[in-house]
Design a protein around this motif. Structure first.
Motif, mmCIF file in Angstrom:
data_model
loop_
_atom_site.group_PDB
_atom_site.id
_atom_site.type_symbol
_atom_site.label_atom_id
_atom_site.label_comp_id
_atom_site.label_asym_id
_atom_site.label_seq_id
_atom_site.Cartn_x
_atom_site.Cartn_y
_atom_site.Cartn_z
ATOM 1 N N UNK A 41 0.829 -1.202 0.000
ATOM 2 C CA UNK A 41 0.000 0.000 0.000
ATOM 3 C C UNK A 41 0.863 1.251 0.000
ATOM 4 N N UNK A 42 1.961 1.186 0.756
ATOM 5 C CA UNK A 42 2.837 2.353 0.806
ATOM 6 C C UNK A 42 3.511 2.595 -0.539
ATOM 7 N N UNK A 43 3.996 1.526 -1.162
ATOM 8 C CA UNK A 43 4.618 1.675 -2.480
ATOM 9 C C UNK A 43 3.660 2.349 -3.443
ATOM 10 N N UNK A 44 2.424 1.856 -3.453
ATOM 11 C CA UNK A 44 1.440 2.379 -4.398
ATOM 12 C C UNK A 44 1.071 3.814 -4.050
ATOM 13 N N UNK A 45 0.827 4.071 -2.746
ATOM 14 C CA UNK A 45 0.439 5.418 -2.340
ATOM 15 C C UNK A 45 1.525 6.433 -2.624
ATOM 16 N N UNK A 46 2.765 6.038 -2.344
ATOM 17 C CA UNK A 46 3.844 7.009 -2.491
ATOM 18 C C UNK A 46 4.027 7.406 -3.945
ATOM 19 N N UNK A 47 3.828 6.448 -4.865
ATOM 20 C CA UNK A 47 4.000 6.756 -6.282
ATOM 21 C C UNK A 47 2.764 7.430 -6.859
ATOM 22 N N UNK A 49 -0.515 8.529 -5.156
ATOM 23 C CA UNK A 49 -1.425 9.471 -4.531
ATOM 24 C C UNK A 49 -0.747 10.656 -3.841
ATOM 25 N N UNK A 50 0.489 10.485 -3.454
ATOM 26 C CA UNK A 50 1.118 11.539 -2.679
ATOM 27 C C UNK A 50 2.166 12.319 -3.462
ATOM 28 N N UNK A 51 2.275 11.986 -4.770
ATOM 29 C CA UNK A 51 3.113 12.754 -5.680
ATOM 30 C C UNK A 51 4.566 12.854 -5.249
ATOM 31 N N UNK A 52 5.043 11.876 -4.497
ATOM 32 C CA UNK A 52 6.453 11.858 -4.148
ATOM 33 C C UNK A 52 7.284 11.380 -5.338
ATOM 34 N N UNK A 53 6.706 10.479 -6.134
ATOM 35 C CA UNK A 53 7.448 9.945 -7.273
ATOM 36 C C UNK A 53 8.310 8.765 -6.884
ATOM 37 N N UNK A 54 8.633 7.959 -7.877
ATOM 38 C CA UNK A 54 9.402 6.749 -7.617
ATOM 39 C C UNK A 54 10.820 7.071 -7.157
ATOM 40 N N UNK A 55 11.405 8.166 -7.639
ATOM 41 C CA UNK A 55 12.774 8.495 -7.235
ATOM 42 C C UNK A 55 12.851 8.797 -5.740
ATOM 43 N N UNK A 56 11.839 9.462 -5.200
ATOM 44 C CA UNK A 56 11.826 9.727 -3.764
ATOM 45 C C UNK A 56 11.707 8.428 -2.979
ATOM 46 N N UNK A 57 10.910 7.515 -3.497
ATOM 47 C CA UNK A 57 10.766 6.230 -2.831
ATOM 48 C C UNK A 57 12.069 5.444 -2.860
ATOM 49 N N UNK A 87 15.074 -5.614 1.223
ATOM 50 C CA UNK A 87 14.924 -4.188 0.933
ATOM 51 C C UNK A 87 15.669 -3.801 -0.342
ATOM 52 N N UNK A 88 16.867 -4.327 -0.497
ATOM 53 C CA UNK A 88 17.662 -3.991 -1.679
ATOM 54 C C UNK A 88 17.025 -4.540 -2.959
ATOM 55 N N UNK A 89 16.437 -5.725 -2.883
ATOM 56 C CA UNK A 89 15.777 -6.287 -4.056
ATOM 57 C C UNK A 89 14.615 -5.404 -4.495
ATOM 58 N N UNK A 90 13.834 -4.935 -3.522
ATOM 59 C CA UNK A 90 12.701 -4.063 -3.860
ATOM 60 C C UNK A 90 13.212 -2.747 -4.430
ATOM 61 N N UNK A 91 14.236 -2.187 -3.777
ATOM 62 C CA UNK A 91 14.807 -0.934 -4.260
ATOM 63 C C UNK A 91 15.307 -1.071 -5.692
ATOM 64 N N UNK A 92 16.018 -2.152 -5.981
ATOM 65 C CA UNK A 92 16.593 -2.330 -7.312
ATOM 66 C C UNK A 92 15.516 -2.630 -8.353
#
Length: 740
Positions: A41-47, A49-57, A87-92
């Motif tokens: 939910x956080x991954x989806x929301x951050x990209x 609904x909250x306009x942070x963008x994937x780079x911020x995530x 965490x690194x796998x998700x980040x990459x």
């Protein structure tokens, strides 16, 4: 990747604030932050609904590398190595998908499923399960298998922004930025840590074919087909000066270690030495008998090496402007050259598909490096002088051990010729530029990606799904066909026998046989249960590009580069009739459900409706502005959908021969189309890397899947929910349409 400039400014307080923000966003009690970071939910929301963008995530994930933060975590918040790995796998995975998510955040689910489902960790599987359960107002694609590039391999990022071929690239000395030159007449400055474009440098009037960055990292020099070089201020993005003097395209440029002079190579067969402070020519170096394609300056700044279409390299004294020696051995044009940090050796790349390592003191060849299947267009040597990276029009990069002359690894991911490569100063990363319009950032130290549903060794040009929806057949330019189990995503068998690329395939209504067409000018009838060839159908005088089987399974129609269609008796393997009328290659064909008519598409930009009983043309359908590449007929036999290189699909009324509507949305050639069994939706595949589902009643796009490579073919299962698509990397994508 290196660390962000302000990474060390992070603090435990920043982490606590970050966790607090996450609590608000996802309405969860505070947990260990790895649990929150991996919550879908956080991954989806951050990209979204909250306009942070994937780079911020992605940047948030770098918190796991901040020692100051980790050392100040409470004991119950410490991270073990397995949690860090997750965490690194998700980040990459997010880094690999960043260019897609920046384009369309709604691709998050498909991207995560396409890249992560091969990993067994429970936390990752939980994310994917949560993704499936998340609500969607519109249908979306979910890959059934991990058919996208997975994290953990050499590829780190894809950089997009150029509108045409990327022909040149250079990395700044600090390794944080790069400059690329393109056939779109521009240069772009990139942030390699975020993959974002910093600025675009405009001023050239033709393709930018060469670029070099000065040792201070503040200026760059570019060469262009407009016969000029330009000196740029990278901090402002402004042009400083234009260097004129060449009478042909400028193909190569290198800057001396002192940053005060540069050497360029040109189609006018000369090299020129320039004073960058004055913008004036110092001298002209003559001696090559053909275009000068490559140049490199030795670390001492006193000598340079050039490569030419005259098949030689030349070593030059820059102080006198005289040739020192000529290096011979290549059997074709020399496209690339790089000098090692010790100044004693050089590596060249050639159209003869090899690289050569040279001793510059003796002018002798040390070794030849073989492995590429196409022209070697680019080469760079690591700072330690022990390894080199080459790029080729075989679409790959290769990492070489210069001490042994052996290939270390092959880097795949580009969809077209790799025309430029540069290695960062630390030797750990490289950047490549390609005719696929992208740049890619590579980790030279990692292993290979987790296996994906590939199977084929080259472009997948044709796919078909059996009537029961359980199996599919794909055809490739690797000359093979493969039979797939759609429920498991596993390959059942490989069918061999064609002597050329397989361009078309169709499965009979009983699901037991298939017909394929090849550039060997033949069709083959196959027994899918045994994987054996039943018969070969000959008669075409050109490549067979299309094939369809009639509903009774007894006849088939093929289309060819010989501009004809042929009707075949599959029981005897004999030709029944030849249908003529097109003025160019026949690229697509479909048979109506009643088996009495067929529709063909051609490079002559038209479609034709045929009476199969008489072999006569009924009507010609016009409207496309470029080659017609694909066609499908609706189950009611009254309408058809075509795809074209004009980037559109068209819906046609076959009774009137008139266009009903035009479907727009693809940004590249439409190469494939299929209609669902209910006749209400169609699926298309395009050179823009996408698969799209369309509502034929409204002409609106329903859903999109963005892959890593151009999609050359697609087919839809009888229930309309499973789509199979083949791409230029050799991958076969199995996609499930769900939600909405």
């Amino acid at each position: 990747m290196g660390k962000f400039a302000d990474r060390n400014k992070e603090s435990p307080a920043k982490l606590k604030a970050f966790l607090g923000n996450l609590e608000t966003l996802v309405s969860e009690d505070r947990k260990q932050y790895y649990e929150i970071l991996t919550k879908f939910d956080f991954l989806e929301d951050k990209i979204n609904h909250y306009n942070f963008g994937v780079e911020a995530l992605i940047r948030d994930y770098f918190l796991i590398e901040d020692l100051e933060i980790l050392n100040n975590l409470e004991a119950n918040e410490k991270l073990d190595s397995e949690k860090v790995k997750i965490l690194k796998l998700i980040q990459r995975a997010l880094e690999l998908s960043a260019h897609v998510l920046n384009q369309d955040p709604n691709q998050l689910i498909g991207q995560l499923w396409g890249r992560l489902q091969s990993f067994p960790q429970l936390e990752i599987q939980k994310i994917l399960a949560d993704a499936v359960q998340s609500k969607s107002e519109t249908p979306r694609f979910r890959p059934i298998t991990a058919s996208l590039t997975t994290p953990g391999g050499n590829l780190l990022r894809t950089l997009t922004g150029h509108n045409s071929f990327v022909l040149a690239v250079a990395i700044a000395p600090d390794g944080k930025t790069a400059v690329s030159g393109s056939d779109d007449n521009t240069l772009k400055l990139w942030n390699l840590e975020t993959g974002k474009e910093i600025s675009t440098l405009t001023g050239h009037n033709d393709s930018v074919t060469a670029v070099a960055i000065a040792p201070d990292g503040k200026t760059a020099v570019s060469g262009s087909d407009d016969n000029t070089l330009k000196l740029w201020n990278l901090e402002t993005g402004k042009e400083i000066s234009t260097l004129t003097g060449h009478n042909g395209w400028v193909r190569a440029v290198a800057i001396a270690p002192d940053g005060k002079t540069a050497v360029s190579g040109s189609d006018d067969k000369t090299l020129k030495l320039w004073n960058l402070e004055t913008g004036k020519e110092i001298s002209t170096l003559t001696g090559h008998n053909d275009w000068v394609r490559a140049v490199a300056i030795a670390p001492d700044g006193k000598t340079a090496v050039s490569g030419s279409d005259d098949k030689t390299l030349k070593l030059w004294n820059l102080e006198t402007g005289k040739e020192i020696s000529t290096l011979t051995g290549h059997n074709d044009s020399v496209r690339a050259v790089a000098i090692a940090a010790d100044g004693k050796t050089a590596v060249s790349g050639s159209d003869d598909k090899t690289l050569k390592l040279w001793n510059l003191e003796t002018g002798k060849e040390i070794s030849t490096l073989t492995g590429h299947n196409g022209y070697v267009l680019a080469v760079a040597i690591a700072a330690d002088g022990k390894t080199a990276v080459s790029g080729s029009n075989d679409k790959t990069l290769k990492l070489w051990n210069l001490e042994t002359g052996k290939e270390i690894s092959t880097l795949t991911g580009h969809n077209d010729s790799v025309s430029a490569v540069a290695i960062a100063a630390d030797g750990k990363t490289a950047v490549s530029g390609s005719n696929d319009k992208t740049l890619k950032l590579w980790n030279l130290e990692t292993g290979k990606e987790i296996s994906t549903l590939t199977g084929h060794n080259d472009w997948v040009r044709a796919v078909a799904i059996a009537p029961d929806g359980k199996t599919a057949v794909s055809g490739s330019i690797d000359k093979t066909l493969k039979l797939w189990n759609l429920e498991t995503g596993k390959e059942i068998s490989t069918l061999t026998g064609h002597n050329g690329w397989v361009r078309a395939v169709a499965i009979a209504p009983d699901g037991k046989t298939a017909v394929s067409g090849s550039i060997d000018n033949t069709l083959k009838l196959w027994n899918l249960e045994t994987g054996k060839e039943i018969s070969t159908l000959t008669g075409h005088n050109g490549w067979v590009r299309a094939v369809a089987i009639a509903p009774d399974g007894k006849t088939a129609v093929s289309g060819s580069d010989d501009k004809t269609l042929k009707l075949w008796n599959l029981e005897t393997g004999k030709e029944i009739s030849t249908l003529t009328g097109h003025n160019d290659s026949v690229t697509a064909v479909a048979i109506a459900p009643d088996g009495k008519t067929a529709v063909s598409g051609s490079n002559d930009k038209t479609l034709k409706l045929w009476n199969l009983e008489t072999g006569k043309e009924i009507s010609t359908l016009t409207g496309h502005n470029d080659s017609v590449t694909a066609v499908a007929i609706a189950p009611d036999g009254k309408t058809a959908v075509s795809g074209s290189n004009d980037k559109t699909l068209k819906l046609w009324n076959l009774e009137t021969g008139k266009e009903i509507s035009t479907l727009t949305g693809h940004n590249g050639y439409v190469l494939a189309v299929a209609i669902a069994a209910d006749g209400k939706t169609a699926v298309s595949g395009s050179y823009d890397n996408t698969v799209k589902v369309w509502d034929l009643q409204t002409g609106k796009e329903i859903s999109t899947f963005i892959g890593d490579s151009p999609i050359y073919c697609c087919a839809v299962s009888p229930d309309g929910l499973t789509i199979i698509a083949g791409d230029s990397s050799g991958r076969v994508h199995l996609l499930h349409l769900e939600g909405g």
